[in-house]
Design an enzyme around this catalytic site. Sequence first.
Site, PDB file in Angstrom:
ATOM      1  N   ARG A 297       0.857  -1.182   0.000  1.00 30.07           N
ATOM      2  CA  ARG A 297       0.000   0.000   0.000  1.00 30.07           C
ATOM      3  C   ARG A 297       0.891   1.228   0.000  1.00 30.07           C
ATOM      4  O   ARG A 297       1.718   1.386   0.896  1.00 30.07           O
ATOM      5  CB  ARG A 297      -0.835  -0.063   1.284  1.00 30.07           C
ATOM      6  CG  ARG A 297      -2.097   0.699   1.242  1.00 30.07           C
ATOM      7  CD  ARG A 297      -2.925   0.360   2.449  1.00 30.07           C
ATOM      8  NE  ARG A 297      -2.367   0.904   3.682  1.00 30.07           N
ATOM      9  CZ  ARG A 297      -3.091   1.390   4.675  1.00 30.07           C
ATOM     10  NH1 ARG A 297      -4.396   1.404   4.562  1.00 30.07           N
ATOM     11  NH2 ARG A 297      -2.535   1.833   5.758  1.00 30.07           N
TER      12      ARG A 297
ATOM     13  N   THR B 211      -0.707   7.697  -1.032  1.00 32.92           N
ATOM     14  CA  THR B 211      -1.985   7.631  -1.764  1.00 32.92           C
ATOM     15  C   THR B 211      -2.906   6.537  -1.223  1.00 32.92           C
ATOM     16  O   THR B 211      -4.106   6.530  -1.508  1.00 32.92           O
ATOM     17  CB  THR B 211      -1.735   7.328  -3.252  1.00 32.92           C
ATOM     18  OG1 THR B 211      -1.157   6.007  -3.337  1.00 32.92           O
ATOM     19  CG2 THR B 211      -0.787   8.344  -3.870  1.00 32.92           C
TER      20      THR B 211
ATOM     21  N   ASP C  14       0.331  -2.638  12.114  1.00 34.53           N
ATOM     22  CA  ASP C  14       0.664  -3.113  10.766  1.00 34.53           C
ATOM     23  C   ASP C  14       0.883  -4.623  10.829  1.00 34.53           C
ATOM     24  O   ASP C  14       1.838  -5.101  11.460  1.00 34.53           O
ATOM     25  CB  ASP C  14       1.932  -2.384  10.277  1.00 34.53           C
ATOM     26  CG  ASP C  14       2.240  -2.741   8.829  1.00 34.53           C
ATOM     27  OD1 ASP C  14       2.240  -1.823   7.997  1.00 34.53           O
ATOM     28  OD2 ASP C  14       2.472  -3.939   8.539  1.00 34.53           O
TER      29      ASP C  14
ATOM     30  N   ASP D  31       4.321  -6.009   9.598  1.00 36.51           N
ATOM     31  CA  ASP D  31       5.414  -5.671  10.516  1.00 36.51           C
ATOM     32  C   ASP D  31       5.318  -6.497  11.796  1.00 36.51           C
ATOM     33  O   ASP D  31       6.338  -6.954  12.329  1.00 36.51           O
ATOM     34  CB  ASP D  31       5.375  -4.176  10.865  1.00 36.51           C
ATOM     35  CG  ASP D  31       5.874  -3.312   9.710  1.00 36.51           C
ATOM     36  OD1 ASP D  31       6.569  -3.857   8.830  1.00 36.51           O
ATOM     37  OD2 ASP D  31       5.564  -2.114   9.695  1.00 36.51           O
TER      38      ASP D  31
HETATM   39  C1  PRP Z   1      -1.397  -4.307   4.638  1.00 38.70           C
HETATM   40  C2  PRP Z   1      -2.350  -5.470   4.785  1.00 38.70           C
HETATM   41  C3  PRP Z   1      -3.213  -5.331   3.564  1.00 38.70           C
HETATM   42  C4  PRP Z   1      -3.292  -3.851   3.384  1.00 38.70           C
HETATM   43  C5  PRP Z   1      -4.622  -3.385   3.882  1.00 38.70           C
HETATM   44  O1  PRP Z   1      -0.412  -4.623   3.717  1.00 38.70           O
HETATM   45  O2  PRP Z   1      -1.714  -6.709   4.877  1.00 38.70           O
HETATM   46  O3  PRP Z   1      -2.663  -5.951   2.414  1.00 38.70           O
HETATM   47  O4  PRP Z   1      -2.243  -3.265   4.168  1.00 38.70           O
HETATM   48  O5  PRP Z   1      -4.818  -2.056   3.631  1.00 38.70           O
HETATM   49  P1  PRP Z   1      -5.859  -1.526   2.546  1.00 38.70           P
HETATM   50  O6  PRP Z   1      -7.133  -2.253   2.776  1.00 38.70           O
HETATM   51  O7  PRP Z   1      -5.957  -0.052   2.879  1.00 38.70           O
HETATM   52  O8  PRP Z   1      -5.308  -1.747   1.180  1.00 38.70           O
HETATM   53  P2  PRP Z   1       0.862  -3.701   3.439  1.00 38.70           P
HETATM   54  O9  PRP Z   1       0.605  -2.820   2.254  1.00 38.70           O
HETATM   55  O10 PRP Z   1       1.280  -3.003   4.695  1.00 38.70           O
HETATM   56  O11 PRP Z   1       1.930  -4.739   2.958  1.00 38.70           O
HETATM   57  P3  PRP Z   1       2.621  -5.958   3.744  1.00 38.70           P
HETATM   58  O12 PRP Z   1       1.590  -7.032   3.913  1.00 38.70           O
HETATM   59  O13 PRP Z   1       3.724  -6.339   2.838  1.00 38.70           O
HETATM   60  O14 PRP Z   1       3.116  -5.440   5.080  1.00 38.70           O
HETATM   61  N1  URA Z   2      -2.644  -2.457   7.018  1.00 38.95           N
HETATM   62  C1  URA Z   2      -2.315  -2.950   8.229  1.00 38.95           C
HETATM   63  O1  URA Z   2      -1.462  -3.837   8.331  1.00 38.95           O
HETATM   64  N2  URA Z   2      -2.935  -2.453   9.312  1.00 38.95           N
HETATM   65  C2  URA Z   2      -3.871  -1.510   9.237  1.00 38.95           C
HETATM   66  O2  URA Z   2      -4.425  -1.106  10.270  1.00 38.95           O
HETATM   67  C3  URA Z   2      -4.200  -0.997   7.964  1.00 38.95           C
HETATM   68  C4  URA Z   2      -3.573  -1.503   6.875  1.00 38.95           C
END
Ligand code: PRP
Ligand code: URA
Length: 218
Positions: free
Chosen positions: A113, A117, A209, A212
Amino acid sequence: MSDQASDDVMQGVTVVDHPLVQHKLSIMRNQETSTGSFRRLLREISLLLCYEVTRDLELTTKSIHTPMEAMDAPVLKGKKLVFASILRAGNGLLEGMLDLVPSARVAHVGLYRDPVTLEAVEYYYKAPTDLSDRLVIAVDPMLATANSATAAIEKLQESGAKNIRFLCLLAAPEGIASFRERLPDVPIYTAAIDSHLNEKGYILPGLGDAGDRMYGTK
Ligand code: PRP
Ligand code: URA
């Protein structure tokens, strides 16, 4: 939102409110919970969520012989399931689901994400070629804005998937509304619906997150 509008948005949303799921989720939310425990709990919860998302799978029968006599025994009908993990955090749900359904095929959709944006940016995609006649269950612990989940599912649809379900751990009301608008025919399964998103698109109270916390990257 009026009661009618809210009922419409919640059509097709299943909240898995099993006490074990809720208990484990509360431990995961706690910021004191270690990376190792967070990963283990996510794997455990995914078994219970997988049980719910597959509850209505069609059965057929197969003739077998028990040590006592012949019987027509119930077995799953149709082609093997596909689990589609939305990277990275989707892998936390995927592992437990594969424990329960080891024969499932796996798709990986790499998305992150954009922090400004909040749009999903794709960096990887690999899926089985014959998605069109299989049930595809897309998994990601978090449904925040829904940009990631909808981008992943639209990509799976472009690849031929027709019968899709989405499974997550936590959903924001804003994400559910956006998802329902873009993908009205895709059912959502979640363990909880939280209060709202903050100005950075994080779910409140949430768990932080997910990627993380799973991998100790912050
Ligand atoms: C997190 C989560 C989702 C997304 C959700 O991923 O695992 O994929 O955010 O947010 P959204 O509904 O607003 O799109 P992230 O982009 O942090 O990537 P990661 O799983 O690699 O940490
Ligand atoms: N992605 C995450 O991992 N946590 C949140 O709260 C939102 C997006």
